[in-house]
Design an enzyme around this catalytic site. Sequence first.
Site, PDB file in Angstrom:
ATOM      1  N   GLU A 162       2.494   2.501  -3.696  1.00 43.52           N
ATOM      2  CA  GLU A 162       2.135   3.818  -4.225  1.00 43.52           C
ATOM      3  C   GLU A 162       3.076   4.288  -5.331  1.00 43.52           C
ATOM      4  OE1 GLU A 162       1.729   6.379  -0.788  1.00 43.52           O
ATOM      5  OE2 GLU A 162       0.462   4.932   0.231  1.00 43.52           O
ATOM      6  N   GLU A 268      -5.244  -1.443   4.339  1.00 41.90           N
ATOM      7  CA  GLU A 268      -5.064  -0.324   5.282  1.00 41.90           C
ATOM      8  C   GLU A 268      -6.391   0.390   5.542  1.00 41.90           C
ATOM      9  OE1 GLU A 268      -1.967   2.353   3.946  1.00 41.90           O
ATOM     10  OE2 GLU A 268      -0.638   0.712   3.365  1.00 41.90           O
TER      11      GLU A 268
END
Length: 618
Positions: A162, A268
């Site tokens: 991220e 995820e």
Amino acid sequence: MNSRRRYWWIAVMLGLILGQFAWSQSSSGQTSAQTLRAAAGSFLIGSAADSDFWNFSDAAQYEAILGGQFNIYTPGNQLKWDAVHPQRTSYNFTPVDRHIQIAKSYGQQIHGHTLLWHQQNPGWVANQTWTASELTNILYDHIDTVVGRYKNDIAIWDVANEVFDDSGVYRRSFWYNTIGQSYVELAFKRARQVDSDVVLIYNDYNIEEINAKSNAVYAMAKDFLARGIPIDGIGFQMHLLGSGINYNSFAQNMQRFADLGLKIYVTEADVRLQLPATSASLAQQATVYQNVLDRCLRQPACQAFQFWGFSDKYSWVPSTFPGYGAALIYDEQYNPKPAYTAIYNRLLQGRSTTPTPTPNATSTPTAQPTNTPTASATPTQAAPQPKLILSAPSQVTLGQVFTLTIQYVNIGLQYTTVTSSPAGLVQLDPPLSMPCKYNQHPTQCKNITFKATALGTVQLNASATGEVPIAGGGWTWGGALAQNPVSVTIVNSTPTPTNTPTPTPSPTPTSNACSVHYTIASQWNTGFIGNVIVTNTSNTPINGWALNWNFAGNQQIINGWNSSLTQTGNAVVAGNLSWNSVIAPQGSASFGFQASYSGANAVPASFILNGVACSIVP
Ligand code: 9MR
């Protein structure tokens, strides 16, 4: 390929022996041998594991599913800096070591998450002022220590997580503010120095479609490759809403990364729903999962599909998005949801490029078909993957007769051989010669009965030769068959009995007490996958069920899951298994099957549940 991956299959075999079927005590105690990892073959299907789950009150049930269903495992939180590196000079490896030992005991690959993130960092590193070189050295020490320690265990690292915000700009994290954007490449280079053959990936959310953020990741990856910075793949986190994504854009996005030579991982996945979930939203969720997996499987660079947990009981979603939840593939009681079935069904088809379910609503629908060409095949040309799916009880008592069930997927006439290793622990019952062989009578070899004759753990393998599909339709002799051996442990005492009483079928029906949603999840020129959701629309529970229908054409069921299916002529009866025998008011049971057909594949006109006609939900 390094040794850990060369020997991965050996580890998988070991894992299957040790634990594959331990999972399959459902909440009702019924043993069932359906597993996602068996359906996945060599494709990676995985889950994140919760912190210290071994202390959960339901730890055994949790571990059985985590170990039995998946072949890749991500410690979800305990490799993050705050957990593993709580003080500058001290590391906490105890929980990570335990995760790794558990994953290895099930023959699973391990995915490390994560070496760099702007969240979950300890105060000692995030809240101090450092020079660029001090912080770089701290980062190097961390990578040297953590990657080094798990060099022989962790196969894939999320090196950076991220890094970009949604507009594609580098986040102003303390890493960025102190070192500058080079912190990302420094981490990749250092990780490669420490472990020369681990897979190094960049992981992020909202980069599944082509957008500003994925463009930034693409530009970074291209730049890294041009400058020799080691990067092997991209992780698409895939935290989705029930409305799904634009699958065409996802496919095109994967393709551009694949064209750079990068691998792709879905890392995820979860699909959050507005609470309370309904049978319609759960069905929609199943479609989203199936479409994402489908696009991944159709992209040769896509290596893995990993969920961020598996049970709605333990998910990050409800606390982060109030009013949302039910995002995973098992409910809070560990019952598989329609999403589980959808994933299982799609895994069974392997990397086949057969037509896929109609995409559900997407954010930006386009009229174009999915553009994920493989080098040599158009979507309708690739051959479905032949597969043997074996299932047997994980534990039996000495002297007990038990059944090995073989499902044949995409296999025509076959000659089946079953072997047991070591020999002598089981014998066929009634005694035939071992191995069992049949020619041109596939159904006769579907269920083979054995008797346990000595204590120990025996592995049952099956191999089959026969006709396999060829690209573009038709059959040919031979072909490689993926299969999952099963292991059965023979013990001296009676195994814990299942506590599910045999359901009494045929409760008193009330009229219009049910609805049926019948879908053709995928279809190719000789076969299709059917999914059925039966909903109890009455106010009383259904205790035991049998659903009857007639096929309108020459559809012939080959195998099924989550119900017992029998077909006589064109009449089909689907009966409950013990774990899904009760359908609560407004609750549903889902099951599926693979069938052959030719000509039109008409949908059955009516369904009768326990003697009463159901309404049909389109
Ligand atoms: O599941 C993780 C949750 O337990 C933590 O509280 C949270 C902290 O932000 O992180 C969750 O995992 C995240 C993962 O590390 C990175 N991608 C997003 C995941 C969900 O927030």
